[in-house]
Design an enzyme around this catalytic site. Structure first.
Site, PDB file in Angstrom:
ATOM      1  N   ALA A   8       0.855  -1.195   0.000  1.00  0.00           N
ATOM      2  CA  ALA A   8       0.000   0.000   0.000  1.00  0.00           C
ATOM      3  C   ALA A   8       0.888   1.241   0.000  1.00  0.00           C
ATOM      4  O   ALA A   8       1.697   1.424   0.902  1.00  0.00           O
ATOM      5  CB  ALA A   8      -0.905   0.011   1.227  1.00  0.00           C
ATOM      6  N   CYS A   9       0.729   2.087  -1.022  1.00  0.00           N
ATOM      7  CA  CYS A   9       1.508   3.329  -1.065  1.00  0.00           C
ATOM      8  C   CYS A   9       0.593   4.522  -0.766  1.00  0.00           C
ATOM      9  O   CYS A   9      -0.625   4.374  -0.657  1.00  0.00           O
ATOM     10  CB  CYS A   9       2.213   3.501  -2.410  1.00  0.00           C
ATOM     11  SG  CYS A   9       1.132   3.807  -3.806  1.00  0.00           S
ATOM     12  N   THR A  10       1.178   5.690  -0.659  1.00  0.00           N
ATOM     13  CA  THR A  10       0.406   6.863  -0.268  1.00  0.00           C
ATOM     14  C   THR A  10      -0.689   7.198  -1.276  1.00  0.00           C
ATOM     15  O   THR A  10      -1.783   7.587  -0.893  1.00  0.00           O
ATOM     16  CB  THR A  10       1.306   8.099  -0.071  1.00  0.00           C
ATOM     17  OG1 THR A  10       2.131   8.240  -1.223  1.00  0.00           O
ATOM     18  CG2 THR A  10       2.164   7.960   1.154  1.00  0.00           C
ATOM     19  N   THR A  16       2.077   0.598  -5.221  1.00  0.00           N
ATOM     20  CA  THR A  16       1.351  -0.529  -4.629  1.00  0.00           C
ATOM     21  C   THR A  16       1.461  -1.752  -5.531  1.00  0.00           C
ATOM     22  O   THR A  16       1.821  -2.835  -5.080  1.00  0.00           O
ATOM     23  CB  THR A  16      -0.138  -0.159  -4.416  1.00  0.00           C
ATOM     24  OG1 THR A  16      -0.211   0.947  -3.518  1.00  0.00           O
ATOM     25  CG2 THR A  16      -0.930  -1.328  -3.868  1.00  0.00           C
TER      26      THR A  16
END
Length: 105
Positions: A8-10, A16
């Site tokens: 999970a990325c920002t 992701t």
């Protein structure tokens, strides 16, 4: 060895899915059974099953944000890193996961 994880990325888009793909490729190349769930702007994809989590030797969380459902991994060995590590050094991350499992046997 069985590995599960969450990427999970920002923003929940590029990193992701890149992290998911690189970790899965690295895990398979090393001969492990690996499943990586993604959590992003369109929600959760490739959601891990209770059985996958129960059978896992270790959990890799490659995330730049708080993930949902973290309590599912209570009692499991967890390695937590930024997505950048999973993207740039997936083989080393999988090797580290193996080391952690082997140290605790």
């Amino acid at each position: 060895m069985k590995i599960v994880g969450v990427a999970a990325c920002t923003v929940g888009i590029a990193h992701t899915y890149i992290a998911q793909e690189k970790l899965q490729n690295a895990g398979k190349k090393a001969g492990h059974d690996i499943a990586i769930e993604t959590q992003g702007t369109i929600g959760t994809e490739s959601e891990l099953t209770e059985q996958q989590i129960a059978e896992a030797d270790i959990v890799i969380i490659a995330a730049d944000v708080k993930i949902s459902g973290r309590e599912r991994f209570d009692g499991k060995r967890i390695i937590e890193v930024p997505t950048e590590i999973a993207v740039k050094s997936p083989n080393k991350l999988v090797e580290k996961a193996v080391e952690v499992v082997n140290q605790q046997k």
